[in-house]
Design a protein around this motif. Structure first.
Motif, PDB file in Angstrom:
ATOM      1  N   ARG A 223      19.358   8.923 -49.582  1.00  0.00           N
ATOM      2  CA  ARG A 223      18.747   7.618 -49.333  1.00  0.00           C
ATOM      3  C   ARG A 223      17.290   7.650 -49.784  1.00  0.00           C
ATOM      4  O   ARG A 223      16.712   8.729 -49.946  1.00  0.00           O
ATOM      5  CB  ARG A 223      18.833   7.277 -47.846  1.00  0.00           C
ATOM      6  CG  ARG A 223      18.025   8.238 -46.980  1.00  0.00           C
ATOM      7  CD  ARG A 223      18.476   8.221 -45.526  1.00  0.00           C
ATOM      8  NE  ARG A 223      17.567   9.005 -44.686  1.00  0.00           N
ATOM      9  CZ  ARG A 223      17.600  10.340 -44.567  1.00  0.00           C
ATOM     10  NH1 ARG A 223      18.482  11.071 -45.239  1.00  0.00           N
ATOM     11  NH2 ARG A 223      16.737  10.953 -43.774  1.00  0.00           N
ATOM     12  N   VAL A 224      16.718   6.491 -49.944  1.00  0.00           N
ATOM     13  CA  VAL A 224      15.310   6.394 -50.342  1.00  0.00           C
ATOM     14  C   VAL A 224      14.530   5.800 -49.180  1.00  0.00           C
ATOM     15  O   VAL A 224      14.908   4.751 -48.637  1.00  0.00           O
ATOM     16  CB  VAL A 224      15.153   5.511 -51.592  1.00  0.00           C
ATOM     17  CG1 VAL A 224      13.686   5.374 -51.965  1.00  0.00           C
ATOM     18  CG2 VAL A 224      15.961   6.064 -52.751  1.00  0.00           C
ATOM     19  N   GLU A 225      13.436   6.464 -48.798  1.00  0.00           N
ATOM     20  CA  GLU A 225      12.577   5.969 -47.720  1.00  0.00           C
ATOM     21  C   GLU A 225      11.125   6.005 -48.195  1.00  0.00           C
ATOM     22  O   GLU A 225      10.810   6.613 -49.221  1.00  0.00           O
ATOM     23  CB  GLU A 225      12.734   6.853 -46.470  1.00  0.00           C
ATOM     24  CG  GLU A 225      14.122   6.806 -45.878  1.00  0.00           C
ATOM     25  CD  GLU A 225      14.283   7.682 -44.642  1.00  0.00           C
ATOM     26  OE1 GLU A 225      15.369   7.641 -44.050  1.00  0.00           O
ATOM     27  OE2 GLU A 225      13.321   8.410 -44.292  1.00  0.00           O
ATOM     28  N   VAL A 226      10.258   5.395 -47.422  1.00  0.00           N
ATOM     29  CA  VAL A 226       8.835   5.492 -47.734  1.00  0.00           C
ATOM     30  C   VAL A 226       8.423   6.949 -47.549  1.00  0.00           C
ATOM     31  O   VAL A 226       8.571   7.509 -46.458  1.00  0.00           O
ATOM     32  CB  VAL A 226       7.987   4.588 -46.817  1.00  0.00           C
ATOM     33  CG1 VAL A 226       6.506   4.814 -47.082  1.00  0.00           C
ATOM     34  CG2 VAL A 226       8.349   3.131 -47.045  1.00  0.00           C
ATOM     35  N   GLY A 227       7.951   7.577 -48.624  1.00  0.00           N
ATOM     36  CA  GLY A 227       7.595   8.988 -48.562  1.00  0.00           C
ATOM     37  C   GLY A 227       6.135   9.178 -48.233  1.00  0.00           C
ATOM     38  O   GLY A 227       5.760  10.036 -47.449  1.00  0.00           O
ATOM     39  N   SER A 228       5.302   8.382 -48.847  1.00  0.00           N
ATOM     40  CA  SER A 228       3.868   8.523 -48.609  1.00  0.00           C
ATOM     41  C   SER A 228       3.204   7.193 -48.903  1.00  0.00           C
ATOM     42  O   SER A 228       3.698   6.381 -49.681  1.00  0.00           O
ATOM     43  CB  SER A 228       3.282   9.621 -49.493  1.00  0.00           C
ATOM     44  OG  SER A 228       3.668   9.402 -50.824  1.00  0.00           O
ATOM     45  N   VAL A 229       2.067   6.987 -48.264  1.00  0.00           N
ATOM     46  CA  VAL A 229       1.319   5.753 -48.445  1.00  0.00           C
ATOM     47  C   VAL A 229      -0.133   6.133 -48.672  1.00  0.00           C
ATOM     48  O   VAL A 229      -0.640   7.055 -48.036  1.00  0.00           O
ATOM     49  CB  VAL A 229       1.427   4.840 -47.200  1.00  0.00           C
ATOM     50  CG1 VAL A 229       0.615   3.555 -47.408  1.00  0.00           C
ATOM     51  CG2 VAL A 229       2.871   4.505 -46.907  1.00  0.00           C
ATOM     52  N   GLY A 230      -0.775   5.448 -49.559  1.00  0.00           N
ATOM     53  CA  GLY A 230      -2.195   5.755 -49.808  1.00  0.00           C
ATOM     54  C   GLY A 230      -2.462   5.615 -51.271  1.00  0.00           C
ATOM     55  O   GLY A 230      -1.620   5.926 -52.100  1.00  0.00           O
ATOM     56  N   ILE A 231      -3.634   5.150 -51.601  1.00  0.00           N
ATOM     57  CA  ILE A 231      -3.878   4.809 -52.995  1.00  0.00           C
ATOM     58  C   ILE A 231      -5.316   5.129 -53.411  1.00  0.00           C
ATOM     59  O   ILE A 231      -6.245   4.993 -52.635  1.00  0.00           O
ATOM     60  CB  ILE A 231      -3.549   3.313 -53.220  1.00  0.00           C
ATOM     61  CG1 ILE A 231      -3.377   3.000 -54.697  1.00  0.00           C
ATOM     62  CG2 ILE A 231      -4.619   2.412 -52.605  1.00  0.00           C
ATOM     63  CD1 ILE A 231      -2.630   1.708 -54.928  1.00  0.00           C
ATOM     64  N   VAL A 232      -5.443   5.652 -54.614  1.00  0.00           N
ATOM     65  CA  VAL A 232      -6.724   5.713 -55.312  1.00  0.00           C
ATOM     66  C   VAL A 232      -6.417   5.053 -56.649  1.00  0.00           C
ATOM     67  O   VAL A 232      -5.472   5.469 -57.324  1.00  0.00           O
ATOM     68  CB  VAL A 232      -7.166   7.178 -55.552  1.00  0.00           C
ATOM     69  CG1 VAL A 232      -8.500   7.200 -56.297  1.00  0.00           C
ATOM     70  CG2 VAL A 232      -7.239   7.938 -54.250  1.00  0.00           C
TER      71      VAL A 232
END
Lengths: 254, 254
Positions: A240-249
């Motif tokens: 399955r696919v889930e949110v793995g990581s969040v955060g951005i530059v």
């Protein structure tokens, strides 16, 4: 031979030889539209996405889940499927529809790429809509990188190659890398088309298909660089696919 | 949909779907080194080239021809084959060796591309060494154009894609064309690498292989643009390559 981190692009899933992705971090790309749609769906509140290769498999899986907690969606030839809740248009996946549900998704090309990439140790899902967030994950991952483009019906496509090239350019600027020839081709593609992203997606094979079917707005949605800061990631048992990581530059430079 | 002459690039022979080349003029490219070698051999006086997929097939065919009138040549993994007269290095094919002989040739990737392209109505053989002569033939041929790159061991290569892109650029400047996405990728590749041809061939997958085996000079030979004015062409019954046309107007612009 040159030293550095291995960065390979596969212009189609079947061009990655069996075993080639083992031990790597793979990035799956199907800009128009499966990976863009998966990112939209998770951002809109789906708890996970279950990719299915076949229509019947998707129906059976969704049928075994509690009503109201599942969305059955997908396409064949770009068109929605009879009896399905939604098609494969990223704009259909709104918080109202998605919150707290499992998305069971079957698509012509993207799902196949995702299932092929499952051979890798870690699998990320990329679109232009989460470009910089994917860059951040790749920058910090010590594994070799394999970028797997879905293509369309066995043909390499401009839209997927373009995003692959954008990732290659980022990695080349950040790290010492060893590229395969397809990574160089993808980089060339990004060099020439990156500044005219919407136009490039419109003339691409996948883009022309969507325009013929009346999905012009999906092209603009797919080209909305860095709309989201999340990176979907493949999890196993069940796949399955889930949110793995969040955060951005922000890394987009065009 | 857009109008114009269809110009498609296939980055590998197996990416051209069965039947796709029917009725077209196909251009076969294996810059390092089969098509470059075929052009050299015909220019040096071979009367024809008989492509064979398998080593044993090549041996049997050559064994049935009169001694002194046949050259048995080829490679596997870039290396000459035991018991063969020559390898696959274009520089081996001199007038002294070649005049009046039939060349029986078996190579890892180029031969396969040639046999795949036989589905087309007309089949031309291209290298950088006969670039402008091939351009002239394509300019005057009314059929759709399919450019078939040999690649290396199932991987798209920079060197073949680069020449494909040079042909695409010529056709785009001369005619109204409809490109597939791989033709756009090839064109991008030529835009970025065409001015540094030898350098590009050296860093390519095929070029790196040759340098490892000590064939550095073959790369320079393959990059000798417009050395020859002839276009080899596939003939049938039996399947063979002969000089199809001779004549040149220089079109190289890098």
């Amino acid at each position: 031979m040159a030293e550095g981190k291995e960065v390979q692009v596969h212009l189609l899933p079947q061009l990655a030889a069996p075993g080639r992705l083992a031990g790597s971090v793979a990035v799956v790309i199907d800009v128009l539209r499966a990976t863009t749609t998966i990112i939209h769906a998770l951002a809109a509140g789906c708890s996970c996405v279950r990719p299915c290769a076949e229509v019947e498999e998707a129906k059976t899986l969704a049928g075994n889940m509690p009503a109201g907690k599942v969305i059955l969606a997908g396409e064949r030839g770009g068109k929605p499927l009879p009896g399905f809740d939604l098609g494969n248009s990223p704009r259909e996946f709104t918080p109202k529809t998605c919150a707290g549900t499992t998305l069971v998704l079957t698509t012509t090309n993207g799902t196949r790429a995702l299932l092929r990439a499952a051979e890798a140790e870690r699998v990320l899902i990329a679109g232009f809509v989460n470009y910089s967030a994917v860059c951040e994950q790749l920058r910090h991952d010590p594994r070799p990188v394999h970028i797997v483009c879905a293509g369309t019906e066995g043909q390499a496509t401009l839209e997927d190659t373009l995003l692959a090239g954008a990732l290659v350019e980022f990695l080349c600027e950040e790290l010492d890398v060893m590229l395969n020839d397809s990574a160089r081709l993808a980089w060339d593609c990004f060099e020439n088309h990156g500044r005219v992203l919407v136009g490039a997606l419109e003339i691409s094979h996948g883009g022309a298909n969507l325009r013929r079917l009346g999905y012009d707005d999906d092209i603009k949605a797919a080209a909305d660089v860095d709309k989201f800061a999340l990176v979907p990631e493949l999890r196993r048992n069940p796949l399955r696919v889930e949110v793995g990581s969040v955060g951005i530059v922000r890394h987009w430079q065009k």
